[in-house]
Design an enzyme around this catalytic site. Sequence first.
Site, PDB file in Angstrom:
ATOM      1  N   ASP A   9       0.809  -1.223   0.000  1.00 25.29           N
ATOM      2  CA  ASP A   9       0.000   0.000   0.000  1.00 25.29           C
ATOM      3  C   ASP A   9       0.845   1.278   0.000  1.00 25.29           C
ATOM      4  O   ASP A   9       0.308   2.371   0.190  1.00 25.29           O
ATOM      5  CB  ASP A   9      -0.967   0.015   1.195  1.00 25.29           C
ATOM      6  N   GLU A  10       2.145   1.168  -0.220  1.00 23.15           N
ATOM      7  CA  GLU A  10       3.000   2.354  -0.259  1.00 23.15           C
ATOM      8  C   GLU A  10       4.044   2.240  -1.358  1.00 23.15           C
ATOM      9  O   GLU A  10       4.607   1.164  -1.589  1.00 23.15           O
ATOM     10  CB  GLU A  10       3.717   2.561   1.078  1.00 23.15           C
TER      11      GLU A  10
END
Length: 408
Positions: free
Chosen positions: A101-102
Amino acid sequence: MLNRFFASVECVKRRLNPLEAYLVVMSNAERAGGLVLAATPKMKSVHHIKTGSRMYELPTWDERIIIAPPRMKLYLKVNAMIQAIFRRYVPAEFIHVYSIDECFLDITGSHLLFGSTDEIVRKIQRDILEELRLYVTVGIGDNPLLAKLALDNVAKNRPDGIAEWRYEDVPETIWKIKHLEDVCGIGHRTAAHLKRMGIFSMYQLSQTPLPVLKSAMGVIGEQLYYHAHGLDYSRLNEKYVPVNKSYGKSQILEKDYHIPAEVEIVIREMVEEVAMRLRQNHVDTSVIHLSIGYSKYSIKKGFSHQAKIPSTNSSHTLIPYFLELFRRYDEREPVRSIAISCGKITLKAGLQLNLFEDVNRTLNHEQLEVTVDKIRMRYGFKSLMHASSLLTGATGLKRSEMIGGHKG
């Protein structure tokens, strides 16, 4: 960063607004100790449920709450779609995937095509929201460190989800971070070490002489000193791939194993997976390590032992060595966790034989293992497995359908 990624994806699939829905993604929800992998903002603000919370903490009386089982294949598919959007604005070599998610993006060379930093950021946010209905928060900085700190400490709490930290802002940004643990790279143990040195804030860390930190903490102390001043010289397009010092695998069993033969089945399966990784990377191991954790109801903790072996990457050779370690040190207590690792890694130079080996038989074993590896890589573990993986206690078949330890 994608806000509560797993939970947001689940909301979108259910046609819900991720910012308004009461949803958690939970592993093993049928158990009181089921683990929350992600939660929507409403779950955190209203019920104080966040990543790491347990099933028994969930206010089940609230009928608005949706409990979603993890779907890792779906999350990886959505992640790939997000990466495709990033590549519209940045070449692939200037994208560094930090986690599912990053991501870090170096947009230095994209300004002539797409405008200012702020314009590029908002275009990316808009594309992901319009096409995937996911909200994105962004940290902007002169280097990856500043961008990450801006994201973690400010962007997540702003309505537009954007925060920008520059070198000249360090005294008003990094030095004002109250808790050491709020800085990436400083965990509880590192923070405790710093506090024992009388360092309780990022400002105090920045004012501590470099030789003092380096003497007390080695290269980590040197890194912390530079990070306290906002310095990070890493470049996204300069990829560093370290040579693995060891290859390993561990798992916590779903129940206590009281029968040693069942434990041995699991050890066999785990060794096969690790050995396949050794062969894929064309390396050998000459030190093996086995750790066994006993049941919480046992008066004994377990054991951890290693052994030197002839250099190899063969499953056929490694399995007996691991089983020998288990049989030698097992105390007939119920087993709940198993961890294996292969160390002293060296590049494979060739096939080493001794005078007592059948050359043809050894070559046949090696060729068979390579063939099995290729079949499993293409069609999955269950496409070709030992009959023992169908016996009571085996976990390989079930785990082959998981991604990251969770259901796909």
